[in-house]
Design a protein around this motif. Structure first.
Motif, PDB file in Angstrom:
ATOM      1  N   GLY A  50      46.448-114.500  34.643  1.00 26.23           N
ATOM      2  CA  GLY A  50      47.559-113.550  34.226  1.00 26.23           C
ATOM      3  C   GLY A  50      48.774-113.467  33.489  1.00 26.23           C
ATOM      4  O   GLY A  50      49.158-112.116  33.538  1.00 26.23           O
ATOM      5  N   LEU A  51      47.655-114.417  31.635  1.00 27.83           N
ATOM      6  CA  LEU A  51      48.455-113.324  30.797  1.00 27.83           C
ATOM      7  C   LEU A  51      47.592-112.515  29.987  1.00 27.83           C
ATOM      8  O   LEU A  51      46.630-112.332  29.464  1.00 27.83           O
ATOM      9  CB  LEU A  51      48.692-114.489  29.581  1.00 27.83           C
ATOM     10  N   SER A  52      48.445-111.019  29.300  1.00 27.60           N
ATOM     11  CA  SER A  52      47.567-110.711  28.460  1.00 27.60           C
ATOM     12  C   SER A  52      47.110-110.760  27.420  1.00 27.60           C
ATOM     13  O   SER A  52      47.961-111.004  27.061  1.00 27.60           O
ATOM     14  CB  SER A  52      48.723-108.792  28.732  1.00 27.60           C
ATOM     15  N   GLY A  53      46.394-110.179  27.249  1.00 34.99           N
ATOM     16  CA  GLY A  53      46.030-110.177  25.392  1.00 34.99           C
ATOM     17  C   GLY A  53      47.424-109.743  24.932  1.00 34.99           C
ATOM     18  O   GLY A  53      47.416-110.638  23.869  1.00 34.99           O
ATOM     19  N   ARG A  54      48.825-108.905  24.941  1.00 37.60           N
ATOM     20  CA  ARG A  54      49.426-108.176  24.356  1.00 37.60           C
ATOM     21  C   ARG A  54      50.733-109.519  24.447  1.00 37.60           C
ATOM     22  O   ARG A  54      51.806-109.883  24.283  1.00 37.60           O
ATOM     23  CB  ARG A  54      50.311-106.820  24.941  1.00 37.60           C
ATOM     24  N   ASP A  55      51.097-110.539  25.777  1.00 41.52           N
ATOM     25  CA  ASP A  55      51.297-111.249  26.051  1.00 41.52           C
ATOM     26  C   ASP A  55      51.122-112.725  25.037  1.00 41.52           C
ATOM     27  O   ASP A  55      52.060-113.504  24.434  1.00 41.52           O
ATOM     28  CB  ASP A  55      51.689-111.537  28.046  1.00 41.52           C
ATOM     29  N   LEU A  56      50.037-113.081  25.095  1.00 45.93           N
ATOM     30  CA  LEU A  56      49.669-113.967  24.306  1.00 45.93           C
ATOM     31  C   LEU A  56      49.834-113.698  22.990  1.00 45.93           C
ATOM     32  O   LEU A  56      50.001-114.674  21.639  1.00 45.93           O
ATOM     33  CB  LEU A  56      47.818-114.636  24.665  1.00 45.93           C
ATOM     34  N   LEU A  57      49.296-112.410  22.427  1.00 45.44           N
ATOM     35  CA  LEU A  57      50.201-112.239  20.584  1.00 45.44           C
ATOM     36  C   LEU A  57      51.809-112.620  20.262  1.00 45.44           C
ATOM     37  O   LEU A  57      51.731-113.068  19.908  1.00 45.44           O
ATOM     38  CB  LEU A  57      49.473-109.926  20.448  1.00 45.44           C
ATOM     39  N   ALA A  58      52.313-112.001  21.699  1.00 38.90           N
ATOM     40  CA  ALA A  58      54.055-111.844  21.525  1.00 38.90           C
ATOM     41  C   ALA A  58      53.860-114.047  21.689  1.00 38.90           C
ATOM     42  O   ALA A  58      54.669-114.517  21.125  1.00 38.90           O
ATOM     43  CB  ALA A  58      54.227-111.666  23.075  1.00 38.90           C
ATOM     44  N   ALA A  59      53.442-114.517  21.904  1.00 45.13           N
ATOM     45  CA  ALA A  59      53.511-115.657  22.485  1.00 45.13           C
ATOM     46  C   ALA A  59      53.247-116.441  21.277  1.00 45.13           C
ATOM     47  O   ALA A  59      54.269-117.334  20.710  1.00 45.13           O
ATOM     48  CB  ALA A  59      53.139-116.824  23.868  1.00 45.13           C
ATOM     49  N   ASN A  60      52.342-115.973  20.516  1.00 41.09           N
ATOM     50  CA  ASN A  60      51.843-116.100  18.803  1.00 41.09           C
ATOM     51  C   ASN A  60      52.513-115.708  18.220  1.00 41.09           C
ATOM     52  O   ASN A  60      53.842-116.900  17.241  1.00 41.09           O
ATOM     53  CB  ASN A  60      50.491-116.574  18.590  1.00 41.09           C
ATOM     54  N   ARG A  61      53.265-114.888  17.984  1.00 42.15           N
ATOM     55  CA  ARG A  61      54.686-114.630  17.094  1.00 42.15           C
ATOM     56  C   ARG A  61      56.055-115.729  17.202  1.00 42.15           C
ATOM     57  O   ARG A  61      56.168-115.713  16.578  1.00 42.15           O
ATOM     58  CB  ARG A  61      54.675-113.370  17.510  1.00 42.15           C
ATOM     59  N   GLU A  62      55.898-115.414  18.512  1.00 43.24           N
ATOM     60  CA  GLU A  62      57.581-116.661  18.728  1.00 43.24           C
ATOM     61  C   GLU A  62      57.068-117.377  18.870  1.00 43.24           C
ATOM     62  O   GLU A  62      58.204-117.884  17.783  1.00 43.24           O
ATOM     63  CB  GLU A  62      57.225-116.915  20.734  1.00 43.24           C
ATOM     64  N   ARG A  63      56.205-118.649  18.173  1.00 45.92           N
ATOM     65  CA  ARG A  63      56.108-119.661  17.307  1.00 45.92           C
ATOM     66  C   ARG A  63      55.779-119.491  16.358  1.00 45.92           C
ATOM     67  O   ARG A  63      55.865-120.469  15.462  1.00 45.92           O
ATOM     68  CB  ARG A  63      55.078-120.064  18.451  1.00 45.92           C
ATOM     69  N   ARG A  64      55.086-118.343  15.972  1.00 47.27           N
ATOM     70  CA  ARG A  64      55.084-118.354  14.386  1.00 47.27           C
ATOM     71  C   ARG A  64      56.713-118.095  13.837  1.00 47.27           C
ATOM     72  O   ARG A  64      56.921-119.014  12.318  1.00 47.27           O
ATOM     73  CB  ARG A  64      54.469-117.492  13.859  1.00 47.27           C
ATOM     74  N   VAL A  65      57.154-117.126  13.943  1.00 46.50           N
ATOM     75  CA  VAL A  65      58.706-117.762  14.086  1.00 46.50           C
ATOM     76  C   VAL A  65      59.372-118.415  13.832  1.00 46.50           C
ATOM     77  O   VAL A  65      59.807-119.038  13.003  1.00 46.50           O
ATOM     78  CB  VAL A  65      59.530-115.671  14.633  1.00 46.50           C
ATOM     79  N   ALA A  66      59.107-118.880  14.901  1.00 45.33           N
ATOM     80  CA  ALA A  66      60.139-120.551  15.746  1.00 45.33           C
ATOM     81  C   ALA A  66      59.561-121.379  14.353  1.00 45.33           C
ATOM     82  O   ALA A  66      60.908-122.366  13.746  1.00 45.33           O
ATOM     83  CB  ALA A  66      59.805-121.006  16.963  1.00 45.33           C
ATOM     84  N   GLY A  67      58.179-122.098  13.789  1.00 39.59           N
ATOM     85  CA  GLY A  67      57.970-122.633  12.603  1.00 39.59           C
ATOM     86  C   GLY A  67      58.971-121.763  11.786  1.00 39.59           C
ATOM     87  O   GLY A  67      58.960-123.219  11.031  1.00 39.59           O
ATOM     88  N   LYS A  68      58.655-121.047  11.146  1.00 40.96           N
ATOM     89  CA  LYS A  68      59.764-120.832   9.887  1.00 40.96           C
ATOM     90  C   LYS A  68      60.653-121.038   9.461  1.00 40.96           C
ATOM     91  O   LYS A  68      61.580-121.546   9.031  1.00 40.96           O
ATOM     92  CB  LYS A  68      59.321-119.340   9.334  1.00 40.96           C
ATOM     93  N   LYS A  69      61.991-120.261  10.867  1.00 39.53           N
ATOM     94  CA  LYS A  69      62.755-120.709  10.911  1.00 39.53           C
ATOM     95  C   LYS A  69      63.093-122.680  11.181  1.00 39.53           C
ATOM     96  O   LYS A  69      64.217-122.432  10.396  1.00 39.53           O
ATOM     97  CB  LYS A  69      64.065-120.227  12.797  1.00 39.53           C
ATOM     98  N   MET A  70      62.429-122.844  11.176  1.00 41.68           N
ATOM     99  CA  MET A  70      62.449-124.943  11.040  1.00 41.68           C
ATOM    100  C   MET A  70      62.505-124.902   9.489  1.00 41.68           C
ATOM    101  O   MET A  70      63.169-126.024   9.264  1.00 41.68           O
ATOM    102  CB  MET A  70      61.279-126.105  12.171  1.00 41.68           C
TER     103      MET A  70
END
Length: 130
Positions: free
Chosen positions: A88-108
């Motif tokens: 049920g997740l689109s390719g765009r949703d997966l890209l957004a999820a990956n970006r969100e997790r990259r940003v969280a790691g960089k903030k840490m």
């Protein structure tokens, strides 16, 4: 291969023991990863920490500390699947999820860097290296 994959690195001009101490502080984890529950798989002290994660994602996460020059490189890795899988997740949703997790790691990593390098002027060796 995991749907969510993050690999990042940040140089921190501080000893691995200091970075490892901040990483191991469980009171910080909720701020860095609010929707994840972390279970320590291996606390490696000045070499980093490995977790098993559940909650918003299911998988593994690691912060590996590699000694470099007068500090360490914090290597951050996340390999996981979204809760409930990717149906049920689109390719765009997966890209957004990956970006969100990259940003969280960089903030840490930037939070740790700012904390441990506070007061050090650019180009000046950190106190532990003088």
């Amino acid at each position: 291969m995991s749907s969510i994959q993050v690999a990042d690195q940040t140089f921190i001009a501080a000893p691995g023991s200091a970075v490892g101490e901040v990483l191991a502080d469980r009171s910080r984890w909720r701020g860095w990863w609010p929707d994840l529950q972390l279970q320590v798989r291996e606390d490696r002290g000045d070499k980093g920490i490995r977790w098993t994660i559940t909650g918003g994602l299911d998988g593994t996460m690691e912060a590996w500390l590699e000694p470099m020059l007068d500090g360490v490189i914090l290597h951050y890795f996340l390999h996981a699947e979204p809760r409930g899988g990717i149906d049920g997740l689109s390719g765009r949703d997966l890209l957004a999820a990956n970006r969100e997790r990259r940003v969280a790691g960089k903030k840490m990593s930037f939070e740790i860097k700012a904390r441990l390098e506070a007061g050090r002027k650019a180009g000046v060796a950190p106190a532990h290296a003088q």
